[in-house]
Scaffold this active site. Structure first.
Site, short mmCIF file in Angstrom:
data_model
loop_
_atom_site.label_atom_id
_atom_site.label_comp_id
_atom_site.label_asym_id
_atom_site.label_seq_id
_atom_site.Cartn_x
_atom_site.Cartn_y
_atom_site.Cartn_z
N CYS A 1 0.75 -1.20 -0.12
CA CYS A 1 -0.04 0.02 0.20
C CYS A 1 0.88 1.27 0.01
O CYS A 1 1.97 1.22 0.59
CB CYS A 1 -1.05 -0.08 1.25
SG CYS A 1 -1.93 -1.51 1.30
N ARG B 1 5.41 0.08 -5.65
CA ARG B 1 5.30 -0.63 -4.73
C ARG B 1 4.49 -2.09 -4.82
O ARG B 1 4.43 -3.14 -3.86
CB ARG B 1 4.64 -0.10 -3.55
CG ARG B 1 5.91 1.12 -3.03
CD ARG B 1 4.95 2.25 -2.14
NE ARG B 1 4.63 1.70 -1.07
CZ ARG B 1 5.28 1.75 0.18
NH1 ARG B 1 6.31 2.50 0.08
NH2 ARG B 1 4.99 1.50 1.30
N TRP C 1 -2.92 -2.57 -1.33
CA TRP C 1 -2.40 -4.23 -1.78
C TRP C 1 -3.42 -4.86 -0.54
O TRP C 1 -3.14 -4.78 0.22
CB TRP C 1 -1.16 -4.05 -1.63
CG TRP C 1 -0.43 -5.48 -2.13
CD1 TRP C 1 0.20 -5.88 -3.30
CD2 TRP C 1 0.01 -6.72 -1.04
NE1 TRP C 1 0.53 -7.35 -3.17
CE2 TRP C 1 0.53 -7.63 -1.76
CE3 TRP C 1 -0.19 -7.10 0.25
CZ2 TRP C 1 1.03 -8.80 -1.40
CZ3 TRP C 1 0.25 -8.05 0.71
CH2 TRP C 1 0.71 -9.14 -0.21
N ASN D 1 -2.09 2.38 5.88
CA ASN D 1 -1.18 1.25 5.50
C ASN D 1 -1.00 0.55 6.83
O ASN D 1 -0.73 1.20 7.93
CB ASN D 1 0.26 1.61 5.15
CG ASN D 1 0.20 2.18 3.65
OD1 ASN D 1 -0.86 2.03 2.96
ND2 ASN D 1 1.48 2.73 3.21
N GLY D 2 -0.71 -0.92 6.88
CA GLY D 2 -0.52 -1.63 7.96
C GLY D 2 -1.80 -2.43 8.45
O GLY D 2 -2.69 -2.58 7.40
N GLU E 1 19.21 -17.09 -6.34
CA GLU E 1 18.77 -15.48 -6.60
C GLU E 1 18.20 -15.64 -8.04
O GLU E 1 17.32 -15.15 -8.38
CB GLU E 1 19.84 -14.61 -6.45
CG GLU E 1 19.53 -13.44 -6.74
CD GLU E 1 18.28 -12.65 -6.19
OE1 GLU E 1 17.96 -13.21 -5.21
OE2 GLU E 1 18.23 -11.65 -6.54
N LYS F 1 14.67 -14.65 -9.45
CA LYS F 1 14.51 -13.51 -10.57
C LYS F 1 13.72 -14.30 -11.44
O LYS F 1 12.67 -13.59 -12.05
CB LYS F 1 15.67 -13.18 -10.97
CG LYS F 1 16.68 -12.36 -9.99
CD LYS F 1 16.11 -11.02 -9.87
CE LYS F 1 15.56 -10.78 -8.82
NZ LYS F 1 15.84 -10.59 -7.31
N GLU G 1 9.70 -14.59 -10.18
CA GLU G 1 9.05 -13.65 -9.71
C GLU G 1 8.60 -12.47 -10.87
O GLU G 1 7.54 -12.24 -10.75
CB GLU G 1 9.59 -12.84 -8.68
CG GLU G 1 10.82 -12.13 -8.90
CD GLU G 1 11.28 -11.09 -7.68
OE1 GLU G 1 10.51 -11.08 -6.78
OE2 GLU G 1 12.69 -10.99 -7.53
N HIS H 1 20.68 -36.66 -4.67
CA HIS H 1 20.17 -37.02 -3.80
C HIS H 1 18.28 -36.78 -3.84
O HIS H 1 17.62 -36.93 -2.94
CB HIS H 1 20.32 -36.33 -2.58
CG HIS H 1 21.82 -36.54 -1.94
ND1 HIS H 1 22.49 -37.78 -1.70
CD2 HIS H 1 23.05 -35.62 -2.09
CE1 HIS H 1 23.50 -37.62 -1.67
NE2 HIS H 1 23.93 -36.44 -1.79
N LYS I 1 6.97 -4.34 -3.52
CA LYS I 1 8.27 -3.86 -3.26
C LYS I 1 8.61 -4.02 -1.94
O LYS I 1 9.83 -4.25 -1.71
CB LYS I 1 8.60 -2.48 -4.04
CG LYS I 1 10.07 -2.01 -4.16
CD LYS I 1 10.91 -2.97 -4.97
CE LYS I 1 12.31 -2.58 -4.93
NZ LYS I 1 13.20 -3.67 -5.50
O1 M6R Z 1 13.55 -4.62 1.21
P1 M6R Z 1 13.94 -5.90 1.60
O2 M6R Z 1 15.27 -5.98 0.99
O3 M6R Z 1 13.70 -6.04 3.07
O4 M6R Z 1 12.98 -7.11 0.79
C1 M6R Z 1 12.92 -8.24 0.94
C2 M6R Z 1 12.10 -9.00 0.08
O5 M6R Z 1 10.79 -8.74 0.05
C3 M6R Z 1 12.76 -8.69 -1.52
O6 M6R Z 1 14.18 -8.86 -1.54
C4 M6R Z 1 11.89 -9.42 -2.43
O7 M6R Z 1 12.23 -11.01 -2.32
C5 M6R Z 1 12.13 -9.04 -3.82
N1 M6R Z 1 10.99 -9.00 -4.47
C6 M6R Z 1 13.33 -9.80 -4.65
O8 M6R Z 1 13.42 -9.43 -6.02
#
Ligand code: M6R
Length: 612
Positions: free
Chosen positions: A2, A27, A73, A99-100, A485, A489, A492, A508, A607
């Protein structure tokens, strides 16, 4: 997640708020809304869908000197017109964006319904509007009613309130969900994130937990939890609008991938001690005065998502350079175990946004148990940066693409600096330290060489592989976090199933998945376990798996072993991950583009994840 933006002043508040909402789109959100003043009454326009859809619904001739807006959101209730913010009281004279999460909203809602209040949404936020309505009577002014309402709330909030009875003010309050105030000339702003208002002002005030602010066009008054007026420092945002534009790139993600040589440089700037072969880290000097660094018995790294992956690299670096047992914990799990943390545990918390609720909660838990917590954060003045005992900013500038790219590289670099700093006081020799520094100083150029040398090839491979439904990413040692990682990527932003796995673990279990339709992406540079990685690749080859290998320019790959090979410049073993990650980011990016995905705003993701 949000986003909030509000404006009060002499210009058209509707334009400023809409502009801010556009800037908060990164975001992640599913609905948008705005409240402004029309003929002395509140007028709210909101719906599920994009800000562009909201703009289509706003009459073009509207002019209001005050407005608040929100991107939602969904948490409580699906995306819909009714659940979108702003929310109102029964009389429609109070408008709230939030927000929250209000944890006791069900109880409050039942009480308010018994008192005759009518609810129209499924959200937790709507109780705030009705609570304010309940207290807002007689001589009580809006800020007093808001204070009475928030005193009944359990949970977290960053909230902004507008009333048609006192349209010359906006009230803002925060508990564990960020709110910043923007100071203008005869105009003031409020937002959940500086990105929303940087176009208008670079002077900002960070609201602390428990504080409440009253904004008028001419001043900002802030009160602490005990209702005492407090003087707050005005901070300056150092980045400008260019940082929040695509600068000619089709997507923020591609721009941010390309920014990495520069952002890596910024992370290291001022922290390299080329005379002593170590790192200058003021925060570490403050946290460990004298010889107290030798008291560290254990290191725990906390983070989520990509930050957790960077933490895994940190685990390798810290164990290798300091000899101190190190573990990486998912911040979201940390509080729900019985972590063995005491005053001799050094905790490092990683967060790009500095607002991740899970990471904040884990930091508080670690501090409660007596640990010293050091933050590695990007967003200046964020909640994590203010909660930790000491820290280091990675200075990569705003990261707008939801998929974290440049922050990952710089988090890894920052962890290496910490490992070198501690290591030089323990087991790393002067000569070894100088070798690390010498290579670190060459990496910016090597990062440029990776971008220049791999992008075209990676784009071709993305075309070739985009139709496969699943991928395995494999690596050993320091390359394993890179495999994780790379897989994150891809999943997502392209929505393709991808798994990262330690290459040696394949036999395994997961090797059962391998056939000609299941490509395996090996991260295998010429390091000390290269031969073992080759054996793992042979195991896949023997089962007809498609194989892509990411390796360095000098390593010899047996003929016909790989379907495709991507080569990066050679470096020393500990720094391969810095170079390897770029082709993996590009591979995910180009596959997502090929599949016509919303690269910068992938579905369901946010984000800044400000709920637990
Ligand atoms: O802002 P932060 O680094 O605390 O965020 C952590 C994760 O939410 C963030 O890295 C998320 O996994 C990303 N979408 C990855 O690309």
């Amino acid at each position: 997640m949000c986003g909030i933006v509000g404006y009060i002043g002499g210009s058209n508040a509707v334009n400023a708020v809409v502009e801010g909402l556009h800037r908060l789109e990164y975001r992640g959100y599913d609905s948008a809304g705005i409240t402004f003043l029309e003929d002395r009454e509140l007028k709210t326009i909101k719906d599920k869908g994009r800000v562009a859809h909201l703009v289509d619904m706003i009459p073009p001739e509207i002019f209001s000197e005050v407005a608040i807006g929100h991107t939602r959101w969904a948490t409580h209730g699906k995306p819909s017109h009714e659940n979108a913010h702003p929310h109102h009281d029964c009389g429609g004279t109070i408008s709230v964006v939030h927000n929250g999460i209000i944890e006791n909203y069900i109880l409050l809602k039942e009480l308010l319904i018994k008192e005759g209040h009518k609810f129209v949404s499924e959200t937790d936020t709507e109780v705030i509007a009705h609570l304010i309505e309940k207290y807002y009577e007689g001589s009580i002014v809006l800020e007093q009613a808001v204070k009475m309402a928030i005193d009944s709330l359990e949970g977290t909030y960053g909230l902004v309130v507008l009333s048609s009875k006192e349209p010359d003010k906006i009230i803002a309050a925060r508990r564990a969900s960020p709110i910043i105030l923007g100071v203008g000339d005869k105009e003031n702003f409020v937002a959940s994130d500086a990105t929303a208002i940087v176009k208008y002002t670079k002077k900002i005030i960070y609201l602390e937990d428990g504080e409440l602010a009253v904004l008028t066009r001419n001043d900002i008054r802030i009160f602490n939890q005990r209702n005492i007026k407090v003087d707050k420092k005005i901070s300056s945002i150092t980045w400008d609008e260019k940082h929040t534009s695509k600068d000619g790139y089709p997507h923020f993600m591609l721009k941010e991938i390309h920014e990495q040589p520069g952002s890596f440089h910024n992370t290291l700037a001022g922290h390299i001690d080329a005379e002593e072969g170590t790192a200058h880290l003021g925060g570490m000097d403050n946290l460990f005065p004298g010889n107290s660094i030798h008291r560290i018995r254990r290191i725990v790294i906390l983070g989520c998502g990509t930050s957790w992956h960077a933490g895994l690299l940190g685990e390798y670096y810290l164990e290798r350079l300091t000899g101190i047992p190190t573990e990486v914990e998912y911040a979201s799990e940390f509080r729900y175990r019985t972590p063995s943390i005491d005053e001799d545990t050094f905790v490092i918390a990683l967060s790009q946004s500095g607002e991740t609720a899970d990471t904040m909660a884990a930091i508080k838990e670690a501090k409660n148990r007596g640990a010293k917590v050091f933050g590695i954060v990007n967003v200046i003045g964020s909640s994590v940066s203010r909660e930790v005992n000491q820290g280091l900013y990675i200075h990569v500038g705003p990261e707008i693409g939801v998929a974290s790219t440049k922050a990952f590289l710089s988090q890894a670099a920052a962890l290496f600096l910490i490992a070198l700093y501690i290591g030089r006081k323990k087991i790393v020799s002067y000569k070894e330290g100088m070798e690390y520094i010498a290579e670190l100083e060459k990496l910016e150029d090597k990062l440029r060489a990776v971008l220049a040398g791999t992008e075209k090839k990676v784009k071709e491979l993305a075309e070739k592989y985009a139709s496969y439904p699943s991928f395995l990413y494999l690596g050993r040692g320091l390359n394993f976090p890179i495999a994780l990682e790379g897989a994150l990527k891809l999943k997502e932003i392209s929505y393709i199933h991808a798994e990262g796995y330690p290459a040696g673990e394949m036999k395994h279990g997961p090797i059962a998945l391998i056939d000609k339709n299941f490509p395996a992406f090996f991260v295998a540079p010429g390091d000390e376990i290269f031969e073992k990685s080759l054996s793992n690749i042979q195991e896949i080859k023997a089962r007809d798996g498609k194989i892509i290998i990411l390796t360095d320019e000098g390593s010899v790959i047996p003929e016909k072993l790989a379907d495709d090979i991507i080569r990066i410049p050679a470096t020393i073993e500990v720094f391969y991950p810095f170079l390897e990650i770029i082709p993996l980011q590009l591979f995910a990016y180009y596959i997502a583009v090929k599949k016509d995905r919303d690269v910068d705003k992938p579905r369901n993701l946010a984000k800044s994840v400000t709920v637990e």
